[in-house]
Write a protein that holds these residues in place. Structure first.
Motif, PDB file in Angstrom:
ATOM      1  N   ALA A 176      10.209  19.306 -36.652  1.00 45.23           N
ATOM      2  CA  ALA A 176      11.435  18.983 -35.912  1.00 45.23           C
ATOM      3  C   ALA A 176      12.550  18.583 -36.876  1.00 45.23           C
ATOM      4  O   ALA A 176      13.704  19.005 -36.710  1.00 45.23           O
ATOM      5  N   ARG A 177      12.225  17.774 -37.895  1.00 44.62           N
ATOM      6  CA  ARG A 177      13.249  17.379 -38.880  1.00 44.62           C
ATOM      7  C   ARG A 177      13.758  18.586 -39.658  1.00 44.62           C
ATOM      8  O   ARG A 177      14.954  18.716 -39.905  1.00 44.62           O
ATOM      9  N   LEU A 178      12.848  19.464 -40.035  1.00 45.96           N
ATOM     10  CA  LEU A 178      13.248  20.673 -40.755  1.00 45.96           C
ATOM     11  C   LEU A 178      14.156  21.531 -39.886  1.00 45.96           C
ATOM     12  O   LEU A 178      15.202  22.010 -40.335  1.00 45.96           O
ATOM     13  N   THR A 233      19.452  23.796 -38.541  1.00 42.43           N
ATOM     14  CA  THR A 233      20.475  24.100 -37.533  1.00 42.43           C
ATOM     15  C   THR A 233      21.763  23.317 -37.777  1.00 42.43           C
ATOM     16  O   THR A 233      22.835  23.772 -37.398  1.00 42.43           O
ATOM     17  N   ALA A 234      21.663  22.160 -38.429  1.00 39.57           N
ATOM     18  CA  ALA A 234      22.863  21.363 -38.712  1.00 39.57           C
ATOM     19  C   ALA A 234      23.769  22.060 -39.728  1.00 39.57           C
ATOM     20  O   ALA A 234      24.990  21.980 -39.632  1.00 39.57           O
ATOM     21  N   THR A 235      23.166  22.715 -40.689  1.00 44.77           N
ATOM     22  CA  THR A 235      23.932  23.430 -41.708  1.00 44.77           C
ATOM     23  C   THR A 235      23.379  24.847 -41.805  1.00 44.77           C
ATOM     24  O   THR A 235      22.426  25.091 -42.544  1.00 44.77           O
ATOM     25  N   PRO A 236      23.937  25.773 -41.044  1.00 44.11           N
ATOM     26  CA  PRO A 236      23.442  27.150 -41.061  1.00 44.11           C
ATOM     27  C   PRO A 236      23.471  27.762 -42.467  1.00 44.11           C
ATOM     28  O   PRO A 236      24.243  27.329 -43.328  1.00 44.11           O
ATOM     29  N   GLY A 237      22.632  28.755 -42.663  1.00 41.20           N
ATOM     30  CA  GLY A 237      22.439  29.374 -43.973  1.00 41.20           C
ATOM     31  C   GLY A 237      23.710  29.798 -44.675  1.00 41.20           C
ATOM     32  O   GLY A 237      23.883  29.543 -45.872  1.00 41.20           O
TER      33      GLY A 237
END
Length: 173
Positions: free
Chosen positions: A141-143, A148-152
């Motif tokens: 979940a943390r990963l 998702t917080a900082t997309p690629g």
């Protein structure tokens, strides 16, 4: 829901997809299976609740998945981890073996030999992963939150900007 895909190139392995299908038929789960070049008939009896198509919208389906069964290709792994979905990996070539071992070491998936795993072994691994240990589920979940917080694309841009700011090579390398 369990999402199954061996990618576009490795979907030719109908023997592997047939064993995966057999293993999942014994579980009370819905399945979305991207069969690629494997004929539907090669999968054996397909329950009416299953979605089987040559190609499926992987990212969309991973958003509802509780498990993904994959060859361990980079896109499939990255998309599953971003969605917070544990992986049952059946590595078939190149970097898939090292990636599968790393995910297994991290407790975010299990790897089995696609050439030797029996339906019973596949089913047992799927059951374990569908009931992921709380510590592993929290890491996953943390990963997922971080991905998702900082997309690629944004991470790559930030990384390139940071590196170029510290470079002294006049050519930018």
């Amino acid at each position: 829901m369990v999402y199954v895909s061996l990618g576009s190139f490795l979907s030719v392995r109908s023997d592997v997809l047939a064993r995966v299908a057999e293993s999942l038929r014994g579980l009370d789960v819905r399945v979305a299976l991207a069969s690629g070049s494997t004929p539907r008939a090669a999968l054996g009896p397909v329950p009416g609740s299953w979605l089987v198509r040559d190609v499926l919208p992987q990212v969309t389906l991973l958003g509802s998945a509780a498990l993904t069964v994959s060859h361990g290709g980079n896109n499939s792994v990255t998309e599953a981890l971003t969605a917070g979905v544990p992986l049952l990996l059946l590595p078939l070539s190149t970097d898939q073996f090292a990636g599968a071992a790393a995910l297994e070491d991290a407790g975010l998936g299990e790897a089995l030999d696609p050439n030797a795993a029996t339906p019973d072994e596949l089913r047992a691994a799927a059951v374990r992963l569908l009931d992921l240990a709380p510590a592993a589920a929290a890491r996953l979940a943390r990963l997922s939150e971080g991905l998702t917080a900082t997309p690629g694309a944004r991470r790559a841009r930030a990384s390139c900007s940071a590196r170029s700011a510290t470079r002294t090579d006049p050519n930018g390398w």
